[in-house]
Design a protein around this motif. Structure first.
Motif, short mmCIF file in Angstrom:
data_model
loop_
_atom_site.label_atom_id
_atom_site.label_comp_id
_atom_site.label_asym_id
_atom_site.label_seq_id
_atom_site.Cartn_x
_atom_site.Cartn_y
_atom_site.Cartn_z
N ARG A 215 27.72 -5.42 15.38
CA ARG A 215 27.82 -6.85 15.08
C ARG A 215 27.35 -7.75 16.23
O ARG A 215 27.66 -8.95 16.22
CB ARG A 215 29.25 -7.22 14.69
N LEU A 219 21.53 -8.43 16.69
CA LEU A 219 21.36 -7.97 15.31
C LEU A 219 21.40 -9.14 14.33
O LEU A 219 20.72 -9.14 13.31
CB LEU A 219 22.45 -6.96 14.96
N GLY A 220 22.20 -10.14 14.66
CA GLY A 220 22.34 -11.29 13.78
C GLY A 220 21.13 -12.20 13.77
O GLY A 220 21.01 -13.07 12.90
N ARG A 236 26.44 -8.49 9.79
CA ARG A 236 25.58 -7.66 10.64
C ARG A 236 25.86 -6.16 10.49
O ARG A 236 25.38 -5.36 11.29
CB ARG A 236 25.74 -8.07 12.10
N THR A 240 23.99 -2.87 11.98
CA THR A 240 24.76 -1.99 12.85
C THR A 240 24.59 -0.54 12.42
O THR A 240 24.38 0.36 13.26
CB THR A 240 26.26 -2.36 12.80
#
Length: 277
Positions: A215, A219-220, A236, A240
């Motif tokens: 998270r 990644l976001g 996310r 992940t």
């Protein structure tokens, strides 16, 4: 003894945040009863280990007093360990580590690798338990100011190797050491992607490797225009799981995640593919 992997996949370490300001869940599991229930849920979903922490390490976070950290983590560690869970205590403080070990923790996970508290290495050595040392360049308040690298995989590996030598000299047994490259800690998005791409260099240090991408903000931001706010942490989990597969293919020991089922499914797929004739 370091728990071993099973089923041809890395172990899955479920995150139990006992903090009011977690970047991932905003303090949803802050009270001990809620955290204990969450730990049980993660185990029922297939987590192999639980990582219980009472200090937020998100960028810019302030540290709680040691008494508050103890208040947060000890009842959670004690309860979950008494129920048979393999519990890791996520702390940078030797006193918290020692008290958590007394309460039943069987692993110490120090994101500073023993740098934040000069007594930590002695506590870990005396315990004879596994010790996870993460790559670290400073506390959350200003760690991103230290995110400067010419070659991030090489520098992370060199700094981890140096830290390991200090820990060995302090009496921690080689067979009890795990290393963590520290995704998101004093690292910008480009650094994280490069580190993931070259994760085999970290594995090549010769120690079990823990990977914690779960998270995290890099990644976001995937697929969004430059300068956009990242997607919320709970959105996310697919990303992940994808990074966890890359970690598995690189040969890591364990992945640390907030949402167990999607990552566990992804790891099982990777194990099935790599184990197929």
């Amino acid at each position: 003894m370091i728990p071993t992997t099973s089923g041809g996949r890395p172990l899955v370490m479920g995150v139990v945040n006992v903090t009011p300001d977690s970047f991932s869940d905003g303090g949803q599991w802050f009270e001990p009863e809620a955290a204990i229930a969450h730990g049980r849920a993660l185990l029922s979903q297939g987590a192999d280990l639980l990582d219980v922490g009472g200090e937020s390490t998100r960028p810019g976070a302030d540290r709680p007093p040691v008494e508050e950290e103890l208040r947060r983590v000890l009842p959670v560690v004690e309860s979950l360990a008494a129920e048979g869970a393999t519990v890791s205590v996520d702390t940078m403080r030797a006193e918290v580590a020692a008290r958590a070990i007394e309460a039943g923790a069987s692993i110490v996970n120090d994101v500073s690798g023993g740098l934040a508290d000069p007594e930590m290495a002695a506590v870990a050595a005396d315990s004879g338990l596994p010790f996870i040392a993460m790559h670290w360049r400073g506390h959350s308040r200003d760690m991103q100011d230290r995110a400067v690298y010419a070659d991030v995989p090489a520098e992370v590996c060199a700094e981890l190797a140096e830290r390991v030598e200090h820990l060995l000299a302090a009496g921690i047994a080689r067979e009890n050491l795990v290393v963590d490259p520290g995704f998101g800690f004093a690292k910008l998005a480009a650094h994280n992607w490069s580190l993931l791409r070259h994760l085999e260099q970290v594995v090549g240090l010769g120690y079990p490797v823990l990977v914690g991408t779960s998270r995290k903000a890099f990644l976001g931001r995937l697929g969004l225009p430059e300068g956009s706010a990242p997607r919320p942490p709970v959105e996310r989990d697919v990303a992940t799981a994808a990074t966890s597969v890359y970690a598995a293919l690189a040969g890591v020991w364990a992945v640390r995640v907030h949402n167990v089922p999607p990552t566990l499914d992804a790891l099982r797929v990777a194990a099935a593919v790599t184990g197929a004739p």
